[in-house]
Design an enzyme around this catalytic site. Structure first.
Site, PDB file in Angstrom:
ATOM      1  N   ASP A  72      -7.927   3.156   0.686  1.00  0.00           N
ATOM      2  CA  ASP A  72      -8.022   2.322  -0.409  1.00  0.00           C
ATOM      3  C   ASP A  72      -8.455   0.690   0.049  1.00  0.00           C
ATOM      4  O   ASP A  72      -9.059   0.096  -0.968  1.00  0.00           O
ATOM      5  CB  ASP A  72      -6.451   2.110  -0.962  1.00  0.00           C
ATOM      6  CG  ASP A  72      -6.154   3.166  -1.936  1.00  0.00           C
ATOM      7  OD1 ASP A  72      -7.041   4.152  -2.265  1.00  0.00           O
ATOM      8  OD2 ASP A  72      -4.878   3.326  -2.178  1.00  0.00           O
ATOM      9  N   GLY A  73      -8.111   0.288   0.980  1.00  0.00           N
ATOM     10  CA  GLY A  73      -8.707  -1.148   1.573  1.00  0.00           C
ATOM     11  C   GLY A  73     -10.166  -1.211   1.502  1.00  0.00           C
ATOM     12  O   GLY A  73     -10.728  -2.069   1.370  1.00  0.00           O
ATOM     13  N   ASP A 176       9.433 -16.770  -1.427  1.00  0.00           N
ATOM     14  CA  ASP A 176       8.601 -16.796  -0.389  1.00  0.00           C
ATOM     15  C   ASP A 176       6.879 -16.555  -0.737  1.00  0.00           C
ATOM     16  O   ASP A 176       6.066 -16.660  -0.140  1.00  0.00           O
ATOM     17  CB  ASP A 176       8.782 -15.256   0.511  1.00  0.00           C
ATOM     18  CG  ASP A 176       9.906 -15.731   1.685  1.00  0.00           C
ATOM     19  OD1 ASP A 176      10.390 -16.791   1.556  1.00  0.00           O
ATOM     20  OD2 ASP A 176       9.982 -14.943   2.657  1.00  0.00           O
ATOM     21  N   THR A 187       0.862  -0.005  -7.583  1.00  0.00           N
ATOM     22  CA  THR A 187       1.291   0.976  -6.693  1.00  0.00           C
ATOM     23  C   THR A 187       1.013   0.437  -5.395  1.00  0.00           C
ATOM     24  O   THR A 187       1.183   1.095  -4.433  1.00  0.00           O
ATOM     25  CB  THR A 187       0.514   2.215  -6.747  1.00  0.00           C
ATOM     26  OG1 THR A 187      -0.965   1.898  -6.876  1.00  0.00           O
ATOM     27  CG2 THR A 187       0.868   2.740  -8.275  1.00  0.00           C
ATOM     28  N   ALA A 188       0.712  -0.726  -5.321  1.00  0.00           N
ATOM     29  CA  ALA A 188       0.351  -1.473  -3.681  1.00  0.00           C
ATOM     30  C   ALA A 188       1.465  -2.412  -3.335  1.00  0.00           C
ATOM     31  O   ALA A 188       2.540  -1.977  -3.334  1.00  0.00           O
ATOM     32  CB  ALA A 188      -0.997  -1.968  -3.532  1.00  0.00           C
ATOM     33  N   TYR A 189       1.124  -3.569  -2.941  1.00  0.00           N
ATOM     34  CA  TYR A 189       2.085  -4.404  -2.697  1.00  0.00           C
ATOM     35  C   TYR A 189       3.183  -4.999  -3.640  1.00  0.00           C
ATOM     36  O   TYR A 189       4.402  -5.034  -3.249  1.00  0.00           O
ATOM     37  CB  TYR A 189       1.087  -6.010  -2.147  1.00  0.00           C
ATOM     38  CG  TYR A 189       2.004  -6.819  -1.331  1.00  0.00           C
ATOM     39  CD1 TYR A 189       2.975  -6.566  -0.632  1.00  0.00           C
ATOM     40  CD2 TYR A 189       1.382  -8.279  -1.237  1.00  0.00           C
ATOM     41  CE1 TYR A 189       3.665  -7.524   0.281  1.00  0.00           C
ATOM     42  CE2 TYR A 189       1.963  -9.219  -0.606  1.00  0.00           C
ATOM     43  CZ  TYR A 189       2.925  -8.932   0.179  1.00  0.00           C
ATOM     44  OH  TYR A 189       3.572  -9.859   0.990  1.00  0.00           O
ATOM     45  N   LEU A 191       4.394  -3.011  -5.758  1.00  0.00           N
ATOM     46  CA  LEU A 191       5.484  -1.897  -5.669  1.00  0.00           C
ATOM     47  C   LEU A 191       6.705  -2.051  -4.510  1.00  0.00           C
ATOM     48  O   LEU A 191       7.709  -1.943  -4.951  1.00  0.00           O
ATOM     49  CB  LEU A 191       4.859  -0.592  -5.513  1.00  0.00           C
ATOM     50  CG  LEU A 191       5.893   0.598  -5.522  1.00  0.00           C
ATOM     51  CD1 LEU A 191       6.557   0.855  -6.994  1.00  0.00           C
ATOM     52  CD2 LEU A 191       4.942   2.005  -5.233  1.00  0.00           C
TER      53      LEU A 191
END
Length: 292
Positions: A72-73, A176, A187-189, A191
């Site tokens: 995905d990246g 933060d 569905t990435a960071y 999630l």
């Protein structure tokens, strides 16, 4: 019967053995079928002298389909550039989860063959546009497919900022950082930070605070046309950043304003016929199968 695509671009993860094997196999298979093939310059050198090497901008301008080999990246990196062109994008998974890469690396021929014959589904994903403003002037900007994240740079620590939606004050945060995610990025960071999954057809954004110093701060979903403004407190230290998809870093100083909004650009994803988003979720996230 006319071909659905005429010129195909190949993009991949550089210096990766498995990706290189798949790219060579794709190049041979597509060439034998009479397609014009352009190869992105970062991987062309690994594929031999017979490749037609171009940079990513020229590939986007000249091709009507791009095949991205990797995870995905790699898809995100290519998508941020290709979204400005009229080009379809499909992925061959050589990564881990692969939410955006539909085709298996060892048996792509059948599904890709159907796609090349015009048997495919098209899905559009919108991008985010992120701007950093300082003393009323825009200092930097970039786009993101998944998310834009305000964070403290290399060393994690609490930062203070205010959040505005369409110029309406929502709240101040001691956390933060803050994740502003598209449905694609949900569905990435997002999630991992406790955000909800948004189905890709939703016209929405999700804001997810990162480790907020309060028990009442929760993710919130807003309309995709909302303009989000993060105002960084002047009391913060230096070395803050906004990251776009974890790839592009925009420097942020105390007192800066970060504007995050829907981009006019959109990614045109190509899926094989029968693509089902919930099947992808079950497969990638290990959800239970049907009981009856």
């Amino acid at each position: 019967m006319p071909k659905a695509f005429q010129t195909i671009g190949l993009i991949g993860k550089p210096n990766h053995h498995g990706t290189n094997l798949t790219l060579k196999r794709l190049h041979h298979w597509l060439t034998m079928q009479g397609f014009e093939i352009l190869v992105e310059e970062r991987v062309a050198a690994e594929m031999g002298p017979k490749c037609n090497s171009v940079d990513l901008l020229e590939l986007g301008d000249r091709c009507d389909l791009a095949i991205v080999v990797g995870g995905d990246g790699n898809m995100l990196g290519a998508a941020r550039v290709l979204a400005r062109f009229d080009i379809g994008v499909i992925g061959v998974n050589r990564g881990n989860l692969g939410f955006l890469t539909d085709l298996p690396p060892d048996s792509f021929e059948a599904a890709l063959g159907d796609v090349l014959e015009g048997k495919f589904e098209t899905e559009f994903r919108f991008l985010l546009e992120t701007e950093v403003h300082r003393h009323g002037n825009m200092k930097s900007s970039n786009t993101a497919v998944n998310e834009a994240v305000l964070h403290p740079g290399k060393v994690a620590h609490m930062i203070e900022f205010e959040v505005y939606i369409d110029n309406n004050f929502m709240y101040s945060q001691r956390a933060d950082g803050m994740i502003v995610s598209t449905p694609t990025g949900s569905t990435a960071y997002s999630l991992s930070a406790g955000g909800a999954i948004l189905t890709p057809n939703l016209e929405a954004l999700i804001l997810v605070p990162m480790f907020p110093h309060t028990l009442s701060s929760r993710p919130i979903v807003v309309d995709a046309c909302s303009i989000i403004k993060l105002v960084v407190s002047p009391e913060n230290g230096d070395n803050l950043e906004v990251s776009c998809d974890g790839h592009v870093m925009l420097p942020v100083l105390p007192g800066d304003e970060i504007i995050i909004k829907r981009s006019h650009e959109r990614l045109r994803l190509i899926h094989p016929k029968g693509h089902n988003y919930f099947h992808v979720l079950r497969n990638k996230l290990g959800w239970g199968s049907k009981l009856f």
